[in-house]
Design an enzyme around this catalytic site. Sequence first.
Site, PDB file in Angstrom:
ATOM      1  CG  ASP A   1      -2.194   0.849   0.945  1.00 31.84           C
ATOM      2  OD1 ASP A   1      -2.411   1.249  -0.225  1.00 31.84           O
ATOM      3  OD2 ASP A   1      -2.940   1.128   1.889  1.00 31.84           O
TER       4      ASP A   1
ATOM      5  CE  LYS B   1      -3.013   4.872   0.437  1.00 30.93           C
ATOM      6  NZ  LYS B   1      -4.435   4.749   0.169  1.00 30.93           N
TER       7      LYS B   1
ATOM      8  CB  THR C   1      -4.245   2.936  -3.287  1.00 30.52           C
ATOM      9  OG1 THR C   1      -4.398   2.840  -1.872  1.00 30.52           O
ATOM     10  CG2 THR C   1      -4.806   4.236  -3.798  1.00 30.52           C
TER      11      THR C   1
ATOM     12  CG  ASP D   1      -2.412   1.982   6.447  1.00 34.28           C
ATOM     13  OD1 ASP D   1      -2.685   0.847   6.847  1.00 34.28           O
ATOM     14  OD2 ASP D   1      -3.198   2.676   5.790  1.00 34.28           O
TER      15      ASP D   1
ATOM     16  CG  ASN E   1      -0.520   4.473   3.613  1.00 31.32           C
ATOM     17  OD1 ASN E   1      -1.367   5.101   4.250  1.00 31.32           O
ATOM     18  ND2 ASN E   1      -0.818   3.409   2.886  1.00 31.32           N
TER      19      ASN E   1
END
Length: 472
Positions: A284, A286, A319, A302, A289
Site C-alpha cells: 500500500d 503511497k 490503492t 499503515d 502512508n
Amino acid sequence: MPTFGALLKKKKTHSTGSKDTPASPTVAEASSTLPSENPELNRPAGRESSDKAGSAVNANTNTSNNNNSHSIKGTSPDTQMNPAASTNQQSAQGANSSSHHNSHHHHLPHIGSIKSIINPTHGHHGTTQGNADANYAQTSQVQGSKSQARQTKGKYSLEDFSLQRTLGTGSFGRVHLVQSRHNHRFYAIKVLKKAQVVKMKQVEHTNDERRMLQRVKHPFLITLWGTFQDSKNLYMVMDFVEGGELFSLLRKSQRFPNPVAKFYAAEVTLALEYLHSQHIIYRDLKPENLLLDRHGHLKITDFGFAKEVPDITWTLCGTPDYLAPEVVSSKGYNKSVDWWSLGILIFEMLCGFTPFWDSGSPVKIYENILRGKIKFPPYMHPDAVDLLSQLITPDLTKRLGNLHGGPEDVKTHPWFAEVTWDRLLRKDIDAPYVPPVRAGQGDASQFDKYPEESEAYGAQGEDPYYNLFTEF
Ligand SMILES: Nc1ncnc2c1ncn2[C@@H]1O[C@H](COP(=O)(O)OP(=O)(O)OP(=O)(O)O)[C@@H](O)[C@H]1O
C-alpha cells in the site's frame, strides 16, 4: 494532466477482503522483549487490532538543521520510549494544534532551498537514537530474518493514556494523539471498530497488520509499542510521528524537485529492501502512508495490507492508482508489486499526479494500468524516466527490484547515483524539509483537523467478536 483540484483528495485503499493464500506460519509471539521495553506494565489484557492504512511517520535523528532543543539525557528526544516507562518528565502540556494546516493552501514549503540533500558531506549529528538505528542497521544485515518481535499483545490499557485530538481517520476508526500517564510522552493510538473491521471483511488483514508491525524494526518504519482491546474496539499504540503526511507536503508543493523526490524514494527503497528481506510485502505504498518525523525523515505507516509471503499471493488490495497489472488481473503476485508501486510513487512525487490517474474512476485507472502506456513529462530527468520505465513495467522478468540483483539493482540505478546508502540508513543525511513542529510537545499542527466523536472508548459489555482478534 489531471487538474490540481481533483488531486487534493486522498486516494482510497481498496480490498477484496482476506483471500490470500495461507501464508507460512507467522512468526511466533516474541519470546523476548527489546531491551528498551519496560516490563512494568505487562497486563494480561484484551487485545486490539487495527486495520487499514493511513499515513504517519516519525523520525529519530538530529540533523544540522534540527531546531529541537529538548533532549532528555541518555535518550533520544524522540520517542523510542516505552509508553509505560516512567522516566524524566517532559512538560506535560496538552498536545494541541494550533495552526491548522490547510491542505488547500498552495504556498510552497521550504523544500526548494535544499542543500544537496543526497550529498553525504552535509550532515549528521547523530543522537542516541540515531546511533541505535545505525547499530540496528549493521546487525540487521547480518541477522537477516531473525529479528525478534516485540511483545505487544495486551500490553497496555486505555487508563495508561490520556486521549487527545484526532490525527486522522480511516475506514475502521481513527488515530488519536495520546499522552502516556507514565512517562508523559506523546504517542498515536489507532482505534479500530471491531464491527466495522468485520463488516468490511478485514479481520485477517487487521491481524496481519498487528503481527507484521510487531515484527518489524527499521528506521523508516513506524514502531508499534503495544496493542489492546475492549469489547468494541481494537487499539494500537504507535510512535507519534509529528511532521504530518508526505501527501500534504506534496500537495502543497505541487511537485518535488528531482533531489527531493530522490531523497524520499531512497528512504522508501531501504524500507522495502528490509521488508522484503523479512518476506513481507507492503502492498500500500503511497504518499498518504508516508509520515515525516520531526527531522523530515520518512516513517512508513499503515501496515493494513502488509503480508508475510514467502512466495506468491492473490488478494486484490491496495490503492487503484498504485496497483501493478498482475494484481489488477488477479494473477498471483509477490514482492515485485512493491517495486511497481515505488515507480508510481516516484512518478507522483516528480509530477504531482499518478501516471494512470483518470478522473478518479478505479475502473478507468485499472484499464490504463493494463494498457500500460505512460507519458513522461519533458521536465522529468532522463535518469528518472529510465528508472521508472524499468519499475513500472508489466513484465515481471524485466521489472527492476524483481530481477536477480534484487533491491541492489534499484539502488545502483544511475538516478540514485549520489545516494550514500549506508549514511542514509543511519539518517546521517539531512532531510530536504524539516517540519515546523515543537518537538516533544505533542504538537499536532501538521495534521488536518477532524471532527471528534462523542462515543467514549472503553465500553464494557458483550463482545460478539471476542474470538476474532485474539492476538491483540
Ligand atoms: N503514528 C502516527 N503518528 C501520527 N499520525 C498518524 C500515525 N498513524 C496514523 N496517523 C494519521 O492517521 C491517519 C489514519 O491512519 P491510518 O491510515 O493508519 O488509518 P487507516 O484506518 O488504516 O486508514 P485507511 O482506511 O485510509 O487505510 C493517517 O493518515 C495519519 O495522518
